[in-house]
Design an enzyme around this catalytic site. Sequence first.
Site, PDB file in Angstrom:
ATOM      1  N   ASP A  52       3.005  -5.036   7.957  1.00 20.51           N
ATOM      2  CA  ASP A  52       1.817  -4.212   7.783  1.00 20.51           C
ATOM      3  C   ASP A  52       0.613  -5.164   7.858  1.00 20.51           C
ATOM      4  O   ASP A  52       0.341  -5.909   6.920  1.00 20.51           O
ATOM      5  CB  ASP A  52       1.895  -3.499   6.431  1.00 20.51           C
ATOM      6  CG  ASP A  52       0.574  -2.835   6.028  1.00 20.51           C
ATOM      7  OD1 ASP A  52      -0.415  -2.970   6.773  1.00 20.51           O
ATOM      8  OD2 ASP A  52       0.555  -2.196   4.964  1.00 20.51           O
TER       9      ASP A  52
ATOM     10  N   GLN B  28      -4.563  -5.421   6.685  1.00 24.10           N
ATOM     11  CA  GLN B  28      -5.573  -6.256   6.021  1.00 24.10           C
ATOM     12  C   GLN B  28      -5.549  -7.696   6.504  1.00 24.10           C
ATOM     13  O   GLN B  28      -6.162  -8.568   5.885  1.00 24.10           O
ATOM     14  CB  GLN B  28      -5.367  -6.217   4.500  1.00 24.10           C
ATOM     15  CG  GLN B  28      -5.544  -4.848   3.874  1.00 24.10           C
ATOM     16  CD  GLN B  28      -6.988  -4.365   3.900  1.00 24.10           C
ATOM     17  OE1 GLN B  28      -7.917  -5.142   4.115  1.00 24.10           O
ATOM     18  NE2 GLN B  28      -7.180  -3.080   3.684  1.00 24.10           N
TER      19      GLN B  28
ATOM     20  N   LYS C 211     -10.343  -1.298  10.656  1.00 24.06           N
ATOM     21  CA  LYS C 211     -10.446  -2.461   9.770  1.00 24.06           C
ATOM     22  C   LYS C 211     -10.873  -3.705  10.548  1.00 24.06           C
ATOM     23  O   LYS C 211     -11.145  -4.736   9.965  1.00 24.06           O
ATOM     24  CB  LYS C 211      -9.096  -2.752   9.108  1.00 24.06           C
ATOM     25  CG  LYS C 211      -8.437  -1.546   8.457  1.00 24.06           C
ATOM     26  CD  LYS C 211      -8.648  -1.498   6.973  1.00 24.06           C
ATOM     27  CE  LYS C 211      -7.720  -0.486   6.332  1.00 24.06           C
ATOM     28  NZ  LYS C 211      -8.245   0.057   5.093  1.00 24.06           N
TER      29      LYS C 211
ATOM     30  N   HIS D 133       0.875  -1.174   0.000  1.00 20.49           N
ATOM     31  CA  HIS D 133       0.000   0.000   0.000  1.00 20.49           C
ATOM     32  C   HIS D 133       0.916   1.230   0.000  1.00 20.49           C
ATOM     33  O   HIS D 133       2.048   1.160   0.476  1.00 20.49           O
ATOM     34  CB  HIS D 133      -0.817  -0.062   1.297  1.00 20.49           C
ATOM     35  CG  HIS D 133      -1.890   0.962   1.428  1.00 20.49           C
ATOM     36  ND1 HIS D 133      -1.639   2.251   1.826  1.00 20.49           N
ATOM     37  CD2 HIS D 133      -3.233   0.886   1.237  1.00 20.49           C
ATOM     38  CE1 HIS D 133      -2.790   2.923   1.885  1.00 20.49           C
ATOM     39  NE2 HIS D 133      -3.766   2.122   1.521  1.00 20.49           N
TER      40      HIS D 133
ATOM     41  N   CYS E 288      -4.910   2.777  -3.511  1.00 16.67           N
ATOM     42  CA  CYS E 288      -3.629   3.212  -2.936  1.00 16.67           C
ATOM     43  C   CYS E 288      -2.505   2.229  -3.226  1.00 16.67           C
ATOM     44  O   CYS E 288      -1.595   2.041  -2.427  1.00 16.67           O
ATOM     45  CB  CYS E 288      -3.727   3.469  -1.434  1.00 16.67           C
ATOM     46  SG  CYS E 288      -4.807   4.828  -1.020  1.00 16.67           S
TER      47      CYS E 288
END
Lengths: 155, 409
Positions: free
Chosen positions: B203, B206, B229, B126, B367
């Site tokens: 990261d 997600q 999220k 991202h 993104c």
Amino acid sequence: MEELKELYQQVILDHNKNPRNFGELPTCNRHAEGHNPLCGDQIEVFILVDEDTGKIEDVRFKGAGCAISKASASIMTTLLKGKTIEEARKLFEQFHKVVTSDPSSNTDVINLGKLAVFCGVREFPARVKCASLAWHTMLNALDNHTTTKVSTEQL
Amino acid sequence: MSNIDERLLEIRQDFPVLNRLVYGKPLVYLDNAATTQKPKCVISAISDYYLNYNSNIHRGVHRLSQEATDEYEKSRKIIKEFINANNTNEIIFTRGTTEGINLVAHSFVRPRLSKGDEILITYMEHHSNIVPWQIVCEETGAKLVVAPINDAGELIFEEFEKLLTERVKFVSVVYVSNSLGTINPIEEIIKKAHSKGIPVLIDAAQSIQHMKIDVRRLDCDFLAFSGHKIYGPTGIGVLYGKDEHLDKMRPYQGGGDMIKSVSFVRTIYNDLPYKFEAGTPNIEGAIGLGKAIEYVNQIGFDFIIEHENQLLEYAQEKLSEIDGLKIIGTASRKASVVSFVLENVHPHDVGTMLDVDGVAVRTGHHCTEPIMRRFGVPATTRASFAFYNTKQEIDILANSIQKVIKMFS
């Protein structure tokens, strides 16, 4: 749904499929690039102005984008040919009013002529930038005698 | 009705917004990778804070401040247990994943970088795991190196290994790609990097909502995620860092709460985790996030994984049947995200047309512009599923896509 039909009415679908005045114009004396960073739409507008009469002799565009942005550019080119720079600016103002005015307000559709096809855009605020990209790029091309780049995020 | 259907009906009652209509049609919310909806318990926890004990934390001697501090710190403990960190000092509240990555880039990585050093990421990051590194590279003369992906949208591991040279000082990798759904082989990545003594940031924006994450088992050095999220509020996130790293790092921002004592000559920084939490934090956000994680625990990852996998399979099957539809991102291990393009129809037009059928999807580059270029598309339409979604909703999506194709044919 009615609003959607209005947004994607036949005229727009047709111009999306068969864009008019599509391609480069090597003889142009006004040119600008437009970019919508949010959806990646890219457009270039080429204009040939007769410096003596101030009239737009020819106008073409190229680029990639959604149906709304492509059709808007295509319809715009058909409206600009033969217009003076001043008339082109007025047309821009009119267009801008059509796509940004309150959907519930009474728009005088009869006097809008070909611009009336853009009435549907007002219902979808997220799509106003798609419709406007070509027009802002055109204005920028007229304002500048050299190549410039315009972004919807600076408008 | 199967057990799963019954359970789903109950779960959907926890999310009031799922009952609303959009243009007169039932909302079909398939934009969960952008943000998830919030259960009632999270909304109530936030309003309870404002209705009953709103006050600043770590400061006042009064009752309300004590209650607010307790709830804020209770959330930290819930999160610590959720990701199995060693201790609560390793849980830093941030604004979200982006801030977590920026914090590590500036406070941990930047001071260790010299000209010619490298930071290794992958092609599927991202923008928030690209740009912070570009900034520190610009400042230090270091170089950002990008490991390639294959046509299915999977990391080419051999290439990643080759790029992992002694010049690499830090590895920062996305666990699950937001635009492709690919699940990266994160354990192997961490092992490989650690075998060369290179620290790794994950990261987890997600992945945190889709799978059980155990930071001690993964042995990652840092892990960042966002509250919104995982069914919590926006504006709150978490950075996990091993305390041995956090201890040595310089603060990211200066201000109140992050100090022990201040004079014009010398300031002594506060202990972990407060050293990294300057200023009045997002108190209701932290409280809401703690509640969201309790809720997820209550639903349980057994159910979440099983149901989301079924949704993913069903959606890929349904969408593959549509002529002219191409799925972008066909990795063998995927989270419940399906990105696709339609022949001759721009994703923006798809998005608007699905919207009037009540179907909320994301359209655009998500993104991840480098990925869009890698696959030669300007943008995609992305449907992303949460555990409250149903197969019937996927049917509505598929029907709506058919309508789009018909209109543009």
